[in-house]
Write an enzyme that holds these catalytic residues in place. Structure first.
Site, PDB file in Angstrom:
ATOM      1  N   HIS A  11      50.678  16.205  47.247  1.00  0.00           N
ATOM      2  CA  HIS A  11      50.498  14.964  47.369  1.00  0.00           C
ATOM      3  C   HIS A  11      50.951  14.091  46.300  1.00  0.00           C
ATOM      4  O   HIS A  11      51.039  14.505  44.943  1.00  0.00           O
ATOM      5  CB  HIS A  11      48.935  14.455  47.631  1.00  0.00           C
ATOM      6  CG  HIS A  11      48.169  14.735  46.571  1.00  0.00           C
ATOM      7  ND1 HIS A  11      47.645  13.851  45.496  1.00  0.00           N
ATOM      8  CD2 HIS A  11      47.382  15.895  46.397  1.00  0.00           C
ATOM      9  CE1 HIS A  11      46.629  14.187  44.650  1.00  0.00           C
ATOM     10  NE2 HIS A  11      46.338  15.938  45.148  1.00  0.00           N
ATOM     11  N   ASP A  39      50.287  10.745  45.536  1.00  0.00           N
ATOM     12  CA  ASP A  39      49.409   9.760  45.419  1.00  0.00           C
ATOM     13  C   ASP A  39      48.632  10.099  44.090  1.00  0.00           C
ATOM     14  O   ASP A  39      48.337  11.239  44.011  1.00  0.00           O
ATOM     15  CB  ASP A  39      48.709   9.186  46.426  1.00  0.00           C
ATOM     16  CG  ASP A  39      47.560  10.041  47.123  1.00  0.00           C
ATOM     17  OD1 ASP A  39      47.979  11.363  47.115  1.00  0.00           O
ATOM     18  OD2 ASP A  39      46.575   9.735  47.429  1.00  0.00           O
ATOM     19  N   GLU A  75      46.065  11.628  49.679  1.00  0.00           N
ATOM     20  CA  GLU A  75      45.185  12.679  49.581  1.00  0.00           C
ATOM     21  C   GLU A  75      44.036  12.271  48.706  1.00  0.00           C
ATOM     22  O   GLU A  75      42.732  12.531  49.426  1.00  0.00           O
ATOM     23  CB  GLU A  75      45.871  13.743  48.839  1.00  0.00           C
ATOM     24  CG  GLU A  75      45.200  15.167  49.023  1.00  0.00           C
ATOM     25  CD  GLU A  75      43.814  15.078  47.793  1.00  0.00           C
ATOM     26  OE1 GLU A  75      42.958  15.985  48.252  1.00  0.00           O
ATOM     27  OE2 GLU A  75      43.819  14.522  46.908  1.00  0.00           O
ATOM     28  N   THR A 114      15.053 -11.621  33.758  1.00  0.00           N
ATOM     29  CA  THR A 114      13.814 -11.137  34.437  1.00  0.00           C
ATOM     30  C   THR A 114      14.065 -11.417  36.078  1.00  0.00           C
ATOM     31  O   THR A 114      13.922 -12.634  36.533  1.00  0.00           O
ATOM     32  CB  THR A 114      12.633 -11.887  33.911  1.00  0.00           C
ATOM     33  OG1 THR A 114      12.929 -13.280  34.088  1.00  0.00           O
ATOM     34  CG2 THR A 114      12.283 -11.201  32.758  1.00  0.00           C
ATOM     35  N   ARG A 159      29.011  18.009  48.308  1.00  0.00           N
ATOM     36  CA  ARG A 159      30.156  19.169  48.313  1.00  0.00           C
ATOM     37  C   ARG A 159      29.383  20.206  49.410  1.00  0.00           C
ATOM     38  O   ARG A 159      28.409  20.575  48.993  1.00  0.00           O
ATOM     39  CB  ARG A 159      30.262  19.654  47.089  1.00  0.00           C
ATOM     40  CG  ARG A 159      30.924  18.844  46.015  1.00  0.00           C
ATOM     41  CD  ARG A 159      32.481  18.480  46.237  1.00  0.00           C
ATOM     42  NE  ARG A 159      32.909  17.314  45.441  1.00  0.00           N
ATOM     43  CZ  ARG A 159      34.068  16.955  45.564  1.00  0.00           C
ATOM     44  NH1 ARG A 159      35.171  17.361  46.330  1.00  0.00           N
ATOM     45  NH2 ARG A 159      34.581  15.818  44.891  1.00  0.00           N
ATOM     46  N   SER A 202      37.769  19.612  46.601  1.00  0.00           N
ATOM     47  CA  SER A 202      38.122  19.788  47.873  1.00  0.00           C
ATOM     48  C   SER A 202      39.560  19.192  47.991  1.00  0.00           C
ATOM     49  O   SER A 202      40.030  18.239  47.290  1.00  0.00           O
ATOM     50  CB  SER A 202      37.195  18.711  48.751  1.00  0.00           C
ATOM     51  OG  SER A 202      35.960  18.687  48.533  1.00  0.00           O
TER      52      SER A 202
HETATM   53  N1  BES Z   1      43.450  18.353  43.505  1.00  0.00           N
HETATM   54  C1  BES Z   1      42.358  17.824  44.011  1.00  0.00           C
HETATM   55  C2  BES Z   1      41.307  18.835  44.410  1.00  0.00           C
HETATM   56  C3  BES Z   1      40.967  19.926  43.383  1.00  0.00           C
HETATM   57  C4  BES Z   1      40.010  19.416  42.240  1.00  0.00           C
HETATM   58  C5  BES Z   1      41.199  21.429  43.434  1.00  0.00           C
HETATM   59  C6  BES Z   1      39.832  20.320  41.100  1.00  0.00           C
HETATM   60  C7  BES Z   1      41.045  22.001  42.252  1.00  0.00           C
HETATM   61  C8  BES Z   1      40.466  21.672  41.110  1.00  0.00           C
HETATM   62  C9  BES Z   1      42.330  16.756  44.921  1.00  0.00           C
HETATM   63  O1  BES Z   1      43.243  15.687  44.671  1.00  0.00           O
HETATM   64  C10 BES Z   1      40.966  15.940  45.134  1.00  0.00           C
HETATM   65  O2  BES Z   1      40.768  15.254  43.912  1.00  0.00           O
HETATM   66  N2  BES Z   1      40.273  15.975  46.138  1.00  0.00           N
HETATM   67  C11 BES Z   1      39.196  14.826  46.277  1.00  0.00           C
HETATM   68  C12 BES Z   1      38.542  14.924  47.670  1.00  0.00           C
HETATM   69  C13 BES Z   1      39.393  13.603  48.155  1.00  0.00           C
HETATM   70  C14 BES Z   1      39.173  13.340  49.657  1.00  0.00           C
HETATM   71  C15 BES Z   1      39.165  12.500  47.416  1.00  0.00           C
HETATM   72  C16 BES Z   1      37.937  15.615  45.393  1.00  0.00           C
HETATM   73  O3  BES Z   1      37.784  16.948  45.438  1.00  0.00           O
HETATM   74  O4  BES Z   1      37.070  14.978  45.123  1.00  0.00           O
HETATM   75 MN    MN Z   2      45.313  17.080  44.096  1.00  0.00          MN
HETATM   76 MN    MN Z   3      42.545  14.604  43.212  1.00  0.00          MN
END
Ligand code: BES
Ligand code: MN
Ligand code: MN
Length: 454
Positions: free
Chosen positions: A86, A88, A153, A315, A328, A399
């Site tokens: 990705h 982004d 992503e 207040t 998760r 994830s």
């Molecule tokens: N690359 C990450 C996932 C990841 C994090 C793999 C740490 C290995 C180690 C991915 O870009 C990410 O940040 N995923 C998000 C989920 C997404 C739906 C926002 C996450 O895990 O919070």
């Molecule tokens: Mn990632």
């Molecule tokens: Mn990420």
């Protein structure tokens, strides 16, 4: 055949200059003001693939574009790899906590600092460069390659599943390779065998019509902040387990052998605690830290909003309170079922004097892969050659929602081959990628193609 060293020597300083150009584009998918920047990053990837000799399309979606590159001239019977990454990135705020600005890449003490350096522009770049070097030295690739780079992503990949379905025929492949994760430790390469899934919601509590004087009304009218705090406290029991009835019903239990494998990894628990800066670690009773991260589900409050939080005292009796909460998930939990379980639980525990609403944000399925097959074996050999030791098999607490969709829609195994390091500040200020892993990563990928050729 040209060695990786020779190929890398040929591009020299361009290796970093081009990556810096890519990292300078603030491709923050979550922010509409960066929409054009996200597109510029897609075009950057598209140009790179085209220059490498890939047939390339920057495909528009209702959200951000998907870049599709294809090189399918390896000949009859040659396998096809699909490379996913990705382009982004997460928002860079809070900006004042960055040592150097997030979109002005800088190398300090062997670390390349920039938003996206590891997650995932830097790692996607390794693949683009490996392909370019191979095409430059050999004029061809040993396997067919399809590249899919998305720009959503970090916001849950809403357009990618429809893309996979629409372009299904052109995405046919024998394996999917993703570099969007980390190594287990410095010098310890890893192949991933599981990822957690995600269910993300907001919990809204409404008491009075609007905020009230906390003296004139407090004690007789519900306080939305207090009620929300009680609701959030009800989400866990004293053993650190999620207390929502039904939450664990579909949780698959890792067998003794799989748990022993996790227990046998050279994990530095005190180093991990130290890296976080927290005075101590905590989690579900009966599980070790790596198990809590990789094979057990969680419920986390990600943000809270209520009442007065400005300077000094006010207040006031908050009428509204909101929490962002994410779960998760592990196999075989179903992210679609979680909000309903949460609603039922909140209905049972919330006082009738307030209105409680659960709004759903994004979802992602958990994933557990089978660490086997020819591409997995080739990756194992490639990592062993470049890092001088066998990779360990690890899980991951984060994830990548599209991974299980890849397996389902394309019917191909997914291989997660990460070159980032623990503690590299993903999503946080001062994100970095180990500078030496630019060469190491590309070298590994060049070995991988060599190993695939057999
Ligand atoms: N690359 C990450 C996932 C990841 C994090 C793999 C740490 C290995 C180690 C991915 O870009 C990410 O940040 N995923 C998000 C989920 C997404 C739906 C926002 C996450 O895990 O919070
Ligand atoms: Mn990632
Ligand atoms: Mn990420």
């Amino acid at each position: 055949m040209t060695t990786p060293d020779e190929s890398l020597a040929r591009i020299g300083a361009r290796l970093r200059e081009e990556l810096f150009d890519f990292l300078r584009i603030p491709s923050v998918s979550a922010r509409s003001e960066h929409r054009e920047d996200v597109r510029r990053a897609a075009d950057w990837v598209g140009r790179h693939l085209r220059a490498t000799g890939f047939e390339t399309e920057v495909v528009d979606t209702p959200g951000h574009p998907v870049v599709l590159g294809e090189w399918k001239k390896a000949g009859p019977g040659a396998p096809t790899l699909l490379i996913y990454g990705h382009y982004d990135v997460q928002p860079a705020e809070p900006l004042d906590l960055w040592t150097s600005p997030p979109f002005e890449p800088e190398i300090r003490d062997g670390r390349l600092y920039a938003r996206g350096a590891t997650d995932d522009k830097g790692q996607l770049y390794l693949h683009l460069k490996a392909l370019e070097l191979l095409m430059g030295s050999e004029g061809r690739l040993p396997v067919n390659v399809v590249v899919v780079a998305e720009g959503e992503e970090e916001i849950g990949s809403p357009s990618l599943l429809p893309f996979l379905r629409d372009y299904r025929d052109r995405l046919d492949c024998d394996a999917v390779i993703i570099s969007d994760s980390q190594m287990f430790a410095p010098g310890v390469p890893s192949l991933l065998s599981s990822l957690r899934g995600l269910a993300y919601v907001e919990i809204h509590v409404q008491g009075a019509r609007s905020d009230l004087h906390s003296g004139a009304y407090g004690g007789a009218v519900p306080n939305a902040a207090t009620v929300l705090a009680r609701l959030l406290a009800s989400l866990h029991d004293a053993d650190g387990r999620v207390a929502i009835p039904g939450f664990y019903d579909r949780v698959a239990h890792w067998d003794a052998e799989a748990r022993a494998a996790i227990g046998g990894l050279p994990f530095d628990e005190e180093g991990f605690r130290e890296e976080t800066g927290a005075p101590g670690l905590q989690g579900e009773a009966g599980y070790g830290t790596l198990e809590r991260l990789w094979i057990r589900p969680t419920c986390e409050v990600n943000g809270l909003l209520s009442g007065y939080t400005g300077e000094g005292a006010k207040t006031v009796l908050p009428a509204r309170a909101m929490a962002k909460v994410s779960f998760r998930l592990v196999p075989d939990q179903d992210p679609d079922e979680i909000p309903a379980l949460l609603r039922r639980h909140l209905q049972a525990v919330a006082p009738p004097q307030v209105r409680v609403e659960v709004r759903e944000l994004h979802h992602g399925r958990p994933w557990r892969g089978a660490p086997e097959g020819p591409v997995f074996e080739a990756a194992r050999r490639a990592l062993t050659r470049s890092f001088g030791r066998e990779p360990v098999l690890t899980g991951e607490g984060g994830s990548i929602p599209i991974v299980s969709d890849f397996e389902k829609v394309l019917g191909a195994p997914v291989l997660l081959l990460g070159f980032g390091l623990p503690g590299s500040n993903l999503h946080a200020p001062d994100e970095w990628f180990p500078d030496a892993h630019l060469e190491k990563g590309i070298e590994t990928l060049l070995y991988l193609y060599e190993e695939l050729e057999g």
